[in-house]
Design a protein around this motif. Structure first.
Motif, PDB file in Angstrom:
ATOM      1  N   GLU A 127      29.993  22.491  36.202  1.00  0.00           N
ATOM      2  CA  GLU A 127      28.599  22.262  36.586  1.00  0.00           C
ATOM      3  C   GLU A 127      28.298  22.981  37.877  1.00  0.00           C
ATOM      4  OE1 GLU A 127      26.704  18.442  36.366  1.00  0.00           O
ATOM      5  OE2 GLU A 127      28.391  17.775  35.137  1.00  0.00           O
ATOM      6  N   THR A 128      27.223  23.715  37.887  1.00  0.00           N
ATOM      7  CA  THR A 128      26.883  24.473  39.095  1.00  0.00           C
ATOM      8  C   THR A 128      25.437  24.213  39.472  1.00  0.00           C
ATOM      9  OG1 THR A 128      26.363  26.292  37.648  1.00  0.00           O
ATOM     10  CG2 THR A 128      28.503  26.370  38.735  1.00  0.00           C
ATOM     11  N   VAL A 129      25.153  24.475  40.708  1.00  0.00           N
ATOM     12  CA  VAL A 129      23.782  24.356  41.201  1.00  0.00           C
ATOM     13  C   VAL A 129      23.326  25.759  41.576  1.00  0.00           C
ATOM     14  CG1 VAL A 129      22.338  23.316  42.989  1.00  0.00           C
ATOM     15  CG2 VAL A 129      24.393  22.129  42.174  1.00  0.00           C
ATOM     16  N   PRO A 130      22.161  26.197  41.076  1.00  0.00           N
ATOM     17  CA  PRO A 130      21.695  27.531  41.456  1.00  0.00           C
ATOM     18  C   PRO A 130      21.574  27.628  42.975  1.00  0.00           C
ATOM     19  CG  PRO A 130      20.366  26.661  39.675  1.00  0.00           C
ATOM     20  CD  PRO A 130      21.235  25.540  40.164  1.00  0.00           C
ATOM     21  N   GLN A 131      22.154  28.714  43.528  1.00  0.00           N
ATOM     22  CA  GLN A 131      22.240  28.840  44.979  1.00  0.00           C
ATOM     23  C   GLN A 131      21.356  29.959  45.521  1.00  0.00           C
ATOM     24  OE1 GLN A 131      24.095  27.037  47.158  1.00  0.00           O
ATOM     25  NE2 GLN A 131      25.041  25.703  45.650  1.00  0.00           N
ATOM     26  N   GLY A 132      20.442  30.474  44.729  1.00  0.00           N
ATOM     27  CA  GLY A 132      19.601  31.557  45.245  1.00  0.00           C
ATOM     28  C   GLY A 132      18.836  32.217  44.126  1.00  0.00           C
ATOM     29  N   GLN A 133      18.186  33.325  44.462  1.00  0.00           N
ATOM     30  CA  GLN A 133      17.330  34.028  43.510  1.00  0.00           C
ATOM     31  C   GLN A 133      18.126  34.904  42.555  1.00  0.00           C
ATOM     32  OE1 GLN A 133      13.984  33.536  43.448  1.00  0.00           O
ATOM     33  NE2 GLN A 133      14.435  31.981  44.992  1.00  0.00           N
ATOM     34  N   ASP A 134      19.174  35.535  43.057  1.00  0.00           N
ATOM     35  CA  ASP A 134      19.976  36.433  42.241  1.00  0.00           C
ATOM     36  C   ASP A 134      21.433  36.206  42.607  1.00  0.00           C
ATOM     37  OD1 ASP A 134      20.696  38.120  44.541  1.00  0.00           O
ATOM     38  OD2 ASP A 134      18.584  38.669  44.497  1.00  0.00           O
ATOM     39  N   THR A 135      22.350  36.879  41.911  1.00  0.00           N
ATOM     40  CA  THR A 135      23.769  36.603  42.171  1.00  0.00           C
ATOM     41  C   THR A 135      24.180  37.047  43.575  1.00  0.00           C
ATOM     42  OG1 THR A 135      24.533  38.701  41.250  1.00  0.00           O
ATOM     43  CG2 THR A 135      24.431  36.833  39.748  1.00  0.00           C
ATOM     44  N   PHE A 136      23.413  37.924  44.213  1.00  0.00           N
ATOM     45  CA  PHE A 136      23.810  38.420  45.539  1.00  0.00           C
ATOM     46  C   PHE A 136      23.489  37.391  46.621  1.00  0.00           C
ATOM     47  CE2 PHE A 136      23.336  41.980  42.743  1.00  0.00           C
ATOM     48  CZ  PHE A 136      24.541  42.629  42.934  1.00  0.00           C
ATOM     49  N   THR A 137      22.234  36.914  46.628  1.00  0.00           N
ATOM     50  CA  THR A 137      21.903  35.872  47.605  1.00  0.00           C
ATOM     51  C   THR A 137      22.689  34.601  47.288  1.00  0.00           C
ATOM     52  OG1 THR A 137      19.966  35.373  46.271  1.00  0.00           O
ATOM     53  CG2 THR A 137      19.590  36.664  48.250  1.00  0.00           C
ATOM     54  N   GLU A 321      32.939  38.754  38.091  1.00  0.00           N
ATOM     55  CA  GLU A 321      31.503  38.568  37.839  1.00  0.00           C
ATOM     56  C   GLU A 321      31.234  37.265  37.099  1.00  0.00           C
ATOM     57  OE1 GLU A 321      28.775  39.908  38.950  1.00  0.00           O
ATOM     58  OE2 GLU A 321      29.870  41.369  40.140  1.00  0.00           O
ATOM     59  N   ARG A 322      32.100  36.942  36.126  1.00  0.00           N
ATOM     60  CA  ARG A 322      31.935  35.670  35.400  1.00  0.00           C
ATOM     61  C   ARG A 322      32.117  34.495  36.359  1.00  0.00           C
ATOM     62  NH1 ARG A 322      34.113  37.851  30.567  1.00  0.00           N
ATOM     63  NH2 ARG A 322      36.237  37.472  31.268  1.00  0.00           N
ATOM     64  N   SER A 323      33.108  34.617  37.252  1.00  0.00           N
ATOM     65  CA  SER A 323      33.348  33.533  38.212  1.00  0.00           C
ATOM     66  C   SER A 323      32.144  33.352  39.137  1.00  0.00           C
ATOM     67  CB  SER A 323      34.589  33.821  39.065  1.00  0.00           C
ATOM     68  OG  SER A 323      35.721  33.965  38.250  1.00  0.00           O
ATOM     69  N   GLN A 333      24.777  38.588  33.634  1.00  0.00           N
ATOM     70  CA  GLN A 333      25.144  39.222  32.358  1.00  0.00           C
ATOM     71  C   GLN A 333      25.969  40.488  32.580  1.00  0.00           C
ATOM     72  OE1 GLN A 333      24.241  37.726  29.561  1.00  0.00           O
ATOM     73  NE2 GLN A 333      22.485  36.478  30.081  1.00  0.00           N
ATOM     74  N   GLY A 334      26.719  40.534  33.669  1.00  0.00           N
ATOM     75  CA  GLY A 334      27.558  41.709  33.929  1.00  0.00           C
ATOM     76  C   GLY A 334      26.787  42.916  34.432  1.00  0.00           C
ATOM     77  N   GLY A 335      25.488  42.738  34.657  1.00  0.00           N
ATOM     78  CA  GLY A 335      24.623  43.869  35.021  1.00  0.00           C
ATOM     79  C   GLY A 335      25.028  44.575  36.301  1.00  0.00           C
ATOM     80  N   ASN A 336      25.711  43.854  37.199  1.00  0.00           N
ATOM     81  CA  ASN A 336      26.091  44.462  38.477  1.00  0.00           C
ATOM     82  C   ASN A 336      27.008  45.655  38.296  1.00  0.00           C
ATOM     83  OD1 ASN A 336      24.680  42.429  39.890  1.00  0.00           O
ATOM     84  ND2 ASN A 336      26.370  41.051  39.419  1.00  0.00           N
TER      85      ASN A 336
END
Ligand SMILES: [Zn+2]
Length: 381
Positions: A127-137, A321-323, A333-336
């Protein structure tokens, strides 16, 4: 415990430099007997030993001090400084180490990492909590959370990854110094410096910055790769074949340096804004370093004992990236990585490596080692 070997008269000058660069940090000087001093002393020790042994190997004679910066804003930075008279200093922000450790602990508790490293963590976090707008932030945000507790083995493995990431950062700064990059650095408080995150409004200056970064990355990668393959860790399986043992160590190294490269990035990759920064986008840096490893393998400089390097690299990048997706609750989705893999040579390599060719004669004249710099692969521009 020692926190810095910087001569006393330099401390206020470095503090002023740090302030002029816009940071609310100061060089750690005296041991207060607290946790911060303890971590600072450890960072100092690791960096000191690493720099000394590397300089001996390179036959370089410069004096390079180490200072750890405690920053109230918990900014993530590192800096190489030229003091003059063949003296230099490497500044490592304490937060770079603390935040790397925290982020790694959050990544290691995800099902992706537990599976990838065969970690014995009782109940992987799903279970995770969204921590920002995108995976970088979001990735930056999880580095400010407290360390996740991973059990004895997991915690030891996490500190192994953290120290490899710290060594990578120190060697990257050392690369800037010994390869002569400070001749092209910025200037503040009458000192030349190269700061890790320091974008210019000029795309031409950023192009030079990116050429220097690629060179410092390659310097760090080359040294760290050798060290990491010979370095035991808690997950080593003594009964395993040598190739499997090396594959495990290689994956740990890849995961650690990719995780720190990822921390320097603030936004998703966009080709239009690629030269708005003084550092190449993280995905490009990763790709370039993986290509360097394949070249090292082809030249026979490292014996990988049959490990499939390309496969290990692809699997590690995907696991990281999955982590990150699982730890932050934001799925890229691996886009990075996918976005840079299809990038043409004309988009990045040609402009940046042509710039490398252009600055190569000047750098060769001021570098601190007898060895040659990486030869240009493109005509100068
Ligand atoms: Zn750098």
């Amino acid at each position: 415990m020692m926190l810095t070997d910087l001569p006393k008269h330099w401390v206020p000058e470095i503090n002023l430099l740090v302030k002029e660069l816009g940071y609310t940090g100061e060089v750690l000087v005296s041991d207060e007997g607290d946790a911060v001093s303890k971590i600072g002393a450890n960072v100092f020790d690791v960096a000191r030993q690493l720099i000394d042994s590397t300089l001996v190997g390179l036959k370089a004679t410069a004096t390079i001090y180490v200072a750890v910066v405690a920053d109230a804003e918990r900014s993530f930075q590192a800096c190489a400084v030229e003091l003059g008279g063949d003296e230099y200093c490497i500044l490592i922000w304490l937060a770079a180490v603390a935040r790397t450790s925290r982020a790694l602990s959050r990544l290691l508790e995800t099902p992706s990492s537990v599976d990838f490293f065969k970690l014995n963590v009782a109940a992987p976090k799903i279970e995770t909590v969204p921590q920002g707008q995108d995976t970088f932030t979001a990735y930056q945000a999880i580095s400010l959370l407290p360390n996740a507790s991973l059990g004895e083995t997991g915690d030891q493995f996490c500190s192994h990854l953290t120290s490899m990431a710290l060594e990578w950062l120190v060697l990257h700064e050392l690369g800037h110094i010994v390869n002569g990059h400070l001749a092209m650095g910025g200037s503040a408080n009458d000192l030349r410096y190269i700061l890790e995150e320091n974008p210019s409004a000029s795309q031409d200056e950023n192009l030079t910055g990116q050429a220097l970064e690629v060179d410092a990355d390659c310097f760090a990668n080359q040294h760290c790769l050798h060290r990491s393959l010979n370095r035991p860790n808690i997950l080593d399986d003594s009964a395993a074949h040598e190739a499997d043992l090396l594959a495990g160590r290689l994956k740990a190294y890849l995961f650690s340096f990719l995780s720190i490269l990822r921390s320097f990035e603030h936004s998703p990759f966009a080709i239009e804004t690629m030269f708005h920064f003084d550092h190449p986008p993280g995905g490009i840096r990763m790709n370039y370093l993986l290509a360097q490893m394949l070249a090292i393998e082809n030249e026979g400089k490292v014996n990988f004992k049959g490990v499939d390097l390309a496969e290990a690299a692809a699997a590690t990048t995907a696991a990281l990236e999955r982590s990150i997706s699982q730890a932050t609750g934001i799925n890229s989705q691996g886009g990075n990585f996918l976005s840079v893999i299809s990038l043409s040579d004309d988009a990045f390599r040609k402009p940046v490596l042509s710039r490398w060719a252009k600055i190569y004669p000047e750098l060769n004249a001021v570098k601190l080692t007898p060895g040659k710099l990486a030869p240009p692969q493109y005509p100068p521009a």
